[in-house]
Design an enzyme around this catalytic site. Structure first.
Site, PDB file in Angstrom:
ATOM      1  N   THR A  57      83.397 -31.124 122.934  1.00 55.25           N
ATOM      2  CA  THR A  57      84.465 -31.338 123.913  1.00 55.25           C
ATOM      3  C   THR A  57      83.900 -32.082 125.124  1.00 55.25           C
ATOM      4  O   THR A  57      82.690 -32.068 125.372  1.00 55.25           O
ATOM      5  CB  THR A  57      85.035 -29.995 124.428  1.00 55.25           C
ATOM      6  OG1 THR A  57      83.989 -29.279 125.099  1.00 55.25           O
ATOM      7  CG2 THR A  57      85.598 -29.152 123.301  1.00 55.25           C
ATOM      8  N   LYS A  97      93.338 -25.731 115.654  1.00 57.05           N
ATOM      9  CA  LYS A  97      93.840 -24.567 116.383  1.00 57.05           C
ATOM     10  C   LYS A  97      95.250 -24.176 115.950  1.00 57.05           C
ATOM     11  O   LYS A  97      95.653 -23.032 116.090  1.00 57.05           O
ATOM     12  CB  LYS A  97      93.818 -24.825 117.896  1.00 57.05           C
ATOM     13  CG  LYS A  97      92.394 -24.843 118.465  1.00 57.05           C
ATOM     14  CD  LYS A  97      92.382 -25.059 119.956  1.00 57.05           C
ATOM     15  CE  LYS A  97      90.974 -25.175 120.522  1.00 57.05           C
ATOM     16  NZ  LYS A  97      90.168 -23.954 120.386  1.00 57.05           N
ATOM     17  N   CYS A 123      81.211 -28.065 118.533  1.00 59.98           N
ATOM     18  CA  CYS A 123      82.491 -27.412 118.849  1.00 59.98           C
ATOM     19  C   CYS A 123      82.812 -26.615 117.600  1.00 59.98           C
ATOM     20  O   CYS A 123      82.831 -27.180 116.494  1.00 59.98           O
ATOM     21  CB  CYS A 123      83.571 -28.446 119.150  1.00 59.98           C
ATOM     22  SG  CYS A 123      85.226 -27.716 119.162  1.00 59.98           S
ATOM     23  N   CYS A 169      81.846 -20.245 120.629  1.00 55.18           N
ATOM     24  CA  CYS A 169      82.600 -21.340 121.255  1.00 55.18           C
ATOM     25  C   CYS A 169      81.623 -22.031 122.207  1.00 55.18           C
ATOM     26  O   CYS A 169      81.128 -21.392 123.142  1.00 55.18           O
ATOM     27  CB  CYS A 169      83.803 -20.803 122.020  1.00 55.18           C
ATOM     28  SG  CYS A 169      84.617 -22.071 123.050  1.00 55.18           S
TER      29      CYS A 169
END
Lengths: 250, 250
Positions: free
Chosen positions: A129, A169, A199, A85
């Site tokens: 992000t 997600k 990402c 991540c």
């Protein structure tokens, strides 16, 4: 001999990106049998405060849950830890200090992978992000290499990147893929020769829709997996050599 | 409240079958965000003595490494443990005795899943390792339901099942899929109306080649994932209710 190799994976951000990383570990490891595959322990606990919201000042910090994961992986005997991540690398220093096992850094792995490209790109687009963009990790390292970096603008992030990322997600891979492809195409249209999918939800979604520009992308999750596999192969090789030497000394 | 839910996965047998099980966990869990997904810790360490060879008397027992995995998962706080490998259930009793967390049984999960079929099959074909076939778990339970069981013969196992299974373990999914499809078609040709893919390498390979008879198969790995997801959903629901009740009492 060093501590036995065991890769700890601090996952759950999100759980599908963690599985994607595990697949990339398998693909990066040549093996003729189960026993030659890379050993890992995966903390895939997605009950972590939202990283994007925390960095925007809109929610609690995920640090306590991240530290818990690091503690569990160390207790389980991890010799190295990888975090698939990008945004979570905001807490890299705090997590490193709390860990006996060294933490690999996804940006280091990506830069090593870019250095291996036959043709160094002049302009790279960065899909990430807001938290990762604000941190500037990729921009600084690319600038040091004389590579120009193109970033998504605020409208693009709100229209395409953020909803695309949250679609992945909740498992809506095609919806996420279509949105993220718009983001990717906008950067390519502005002159990016290569895209960094910074990402870990992004490559999963673009692969799900078989995006035609995948050959022009660099995947930090894959770069991290390749770095982990290389450490395992070096360890496994030196371990085998050690056994052979011991046997021939008998 | 009970101990917090955390699924421990005793994996590595093989590592790709473990990932396939993790995918099935995600698919079985409806979730709108990362935070609603099932939390798990996965011991994916494939350096375990070969289960098939051990049961054939041709190699050491995997029990010490299996017990180590169970210990690690308990230490990490697992509330339940699943083992996405049929053959490893040979050591289920020893592992259960060593575990604080209850071990789910893949055969129980499969029988529950079969009981939900709209049309109960009269004849089922069982694709499994020699060790699983010899154990008789599936045959006994199916016989209790009045279902006839067709088994692979020795020639088929040696020609198709065993090399197909080991092909998957070295990542040769298509080669493995073609071999395992021959095994499956032989059982269908002998009159099986449904196939139980009772080795977790098998569904991975048959899905990789998009075998046309997949609709006629029952996948114990998927059944186990569904059972785990149901326990998580029940826990998550009662936890949410508990929080709501506490809040309304304030």
């Amino acid at each position: 001999m060093a501590k036995p190799f065991l890769l700890g994976v601090l996952g759950g951000m999100g759980p599908l990106a963690t599985l994607d990383f595990q697949h990339k570990l398998l693909q990066a490891t040549p093996a003729d049998s189960d026993q030659q595959q890379l050993p890992s322990v995966v903390w895939n606990v997605p009950q972590i405060a939202d990283r994007q919201k925390a960095l925007a000042g809109l929610g609690p910090s995920p640090l306590p849950q991240l530290l818990q994961g690091i503690e569990k992986l160390n207790q389980a005997g991890a010799s190295h830890i990888a975090i698939p991540c990008n945004t979570a690398h905001h807490w890299y220093d705090e997590l490193s200090r709390a860990s006996n096992a060294p933490l690999l850094h996804i940006v280091d792995a990506t830069m090593a992978s870019l250095a291996n490209l036959a043709h160094k790109p002049q302009r790279v687009g960065l899909i990430a992000t807001q938290g990762t963009l604000d941190a500037g990790w990729y921009q600084q390292r690319l600038a040091q290499q004389g590579i120009e970096v193109l970033l998504p603008n605020d409208d693009e992030l709100q229209q395409w990147f953020v909803p695309g990322c949250y679609a992945v997600k909740r498992g809506a891979l095609h919806e996420g893929g279509e949105l993220l492809a718009k983001q990717a195409k906008a950067l390519l249209a502005r002159g990016a020769q290569q895209l960094i999918l910074a990402c870990t939800e992004v490559p999963v979604a673009l692969e799900a829709i078989a995006a035609p520009f995948l050959a022009q992308t660099c995947d930090p999750s894959q770069a991290l997996a390749q770095q982990c596999a290389q450490i395992w192969l070096d360890y496994h090789h030196s371990y085998s050599t050690h056994i052979q030497r011991n046997n021939s000394n008998k």
